[in-house]
Design a protein around this motif. Structure first.
Motif, PDB file in Angstrom:
ATOM      1  N   ARG A  28       0.728  -1.427   0.063  1.00 21.63           N
ATOM      2  CA  ARG A  28       0.092  -0.043   0.021  1.00 21.63           C
ATOM      3  C   ARG A  28       0.875   1.110  -0.029  1.00 21.63           C
ATOM      4  O   ARG A  28       1.944   1.254   0.571  1.00 21.63           O
ATOM      5  CB  ARG A  28      -0.981   0.060   1.292  1.00 21.63           C
ATOM      6  CG  ARG A  28      -1.766  -1.163   1.274  1.00 21.63           C
ATOM      7  CD  ARG A  28      -2.680  -0.888   2.539  1.00 21.63           C
ATOM      8  NE  ARG A  28      -4.025  -1.405   2.348  1.00 21.63           N
ATOM      9  CZ  ARG A  28      -5.236  -0.712   2.220  1.00 21.63           C
ATOM     10  NH1 ARG A  28      -5.152   0.525   2.689  1.00 21.63           N
ATOM     11  NH2 ARG A  28      -6.311  -1.384   1.803  1.00 21.63           N
ATOM     12  N   GLU A  39      -3.220   3.032  -9.861  1.00 16.97           N
ATOM     13  CA  GLU A  39      -3.007   1.736  -9.406  1.00 16.97           C
ATOM     14  C   GLU A  39      -2.174   0.925 -10.377  1.00 16.97           C
ATOM     15  O   GLU A  39      -1.389   0.250 -10.156  1.00 16.97           O
ATOM     16  CB  GLU A  39      -4.323   1.152  -9.213  1.00 16.97           C
ATOM     17  CG  GLU A  39      -4.996   1.384  -7.983  1.00 16.97           C
ATOM     18  CD  GLU A  39      -6.446   0.509  -7.755  1.00 16.97           C
ATOM     19  OE1 GLU A  39      -6.634  -0.338  -8.404  1.00 16.97           O
ATOM     20  OE2 GLU A  39      -7.063   1.018  -6.932  1.00 16.97           O
ATOM     21  N   GLU A  40      -2.491   1.113 -11.810  1.00 19.74           N
ATOM     22  CA  GLU A  40      -1.848   0.523 -12.979  1.00 19.74           C
ATOM     23  C   GLU A  40      -0.382   1.110 -12.889  1.00 19.74           C
ATOM     24  O   GLU A  40       0.483   0.334 -13.025  1.00 19.74           O
ATOM     25  CB  GLU A  40      -2.514   1.007 -14.251  1.00 19.74           C
ATOM     26  CG  GLU A  40      -2.142   0.276 -15.465  1.00 19.74           C
ATOM     27  CD  GLU A  40      -2.755   0.587 -16.492  1.00 19.74           C
ATOM     28  OE1 GLU A  40      -2.270   0.704 -17.597  1.00 19.74           O
ATOM     29  OE2 GLU A  40      -4.100   0.449 -16.700  1.00 19.74           O
ATOM     30  N   SER A  97       1.729  -0.617 -10.149  1.00 18.25           N
ATOM     31  CA  SER A  97       1.968  -2.243 -10.594  1.00 18.25           C
ATOM     32  C   SER A  97       2.869  -2.147 -11.526  1.00 18.25           C
ATOM     33  O   SER A  97       3.956  -2.819 -11.228  1.00 18.25           O
ATOM     34  CB  SER A  97       0.798  -2.721 -11.231  1.00 18.25           C
ATOM     35  OG  SER A  97      -0.140  -2.748 -10.381  1.00 18.25           O
TER      36      SER A  97
END
Length: 71
Positions: free
Chosen positions: A2, A40-41, A44
Motif C-alpha cells: 500500500r 494503481e496501474e 503496478s
C-alpha cells in the motif's frame, strides 16, 4: 503493498495523482475514480520494472499532512 497517493484537481477539472514513495510515478484522469484506477496501474508497472531490473521495491514514506492539498 500500500502506498499513500496525493491527488490534486487540475484547472481543467481533471485530476493528477502522485506517489511520494515512488519518484516519478504519477497518473491522471478526468474523474477521481479514473485517476485512482490509473495510478494503481502505474504503481503496478513501477514495481514490475523495479523487480525486472533487480532494484529494491521502495517502501512507504510518511507524508506530512501539511503538504496535502484538500480535494
Amino acid at each position: 503493498m500500500r502506498y499513500t497517493v496525493l491527488m490534486e484537481q487540475n484547472e481543467d477539472g481533471g485530476y493528477t495523482v502522485t506517489v511520494p514513495s515512488l519518484p516519478g510515478c504519477m497518473g491522471e484522469g478526468s474523474t477521481r475514480e479514473e485517476a485512482l484506477a490509473n495510478i494503481e496501474e502505474a504503481i503496478s508497472g513501477y514495481i514490475e520494472v523495479a523487480r525486472n531490473l533487480g532494484r529494491p521495491i521502495p517502501v512507504e514514506v510518511s507524508v506530512s499532512p501539511n503538504t496535502i492539498n484538500a480535494v
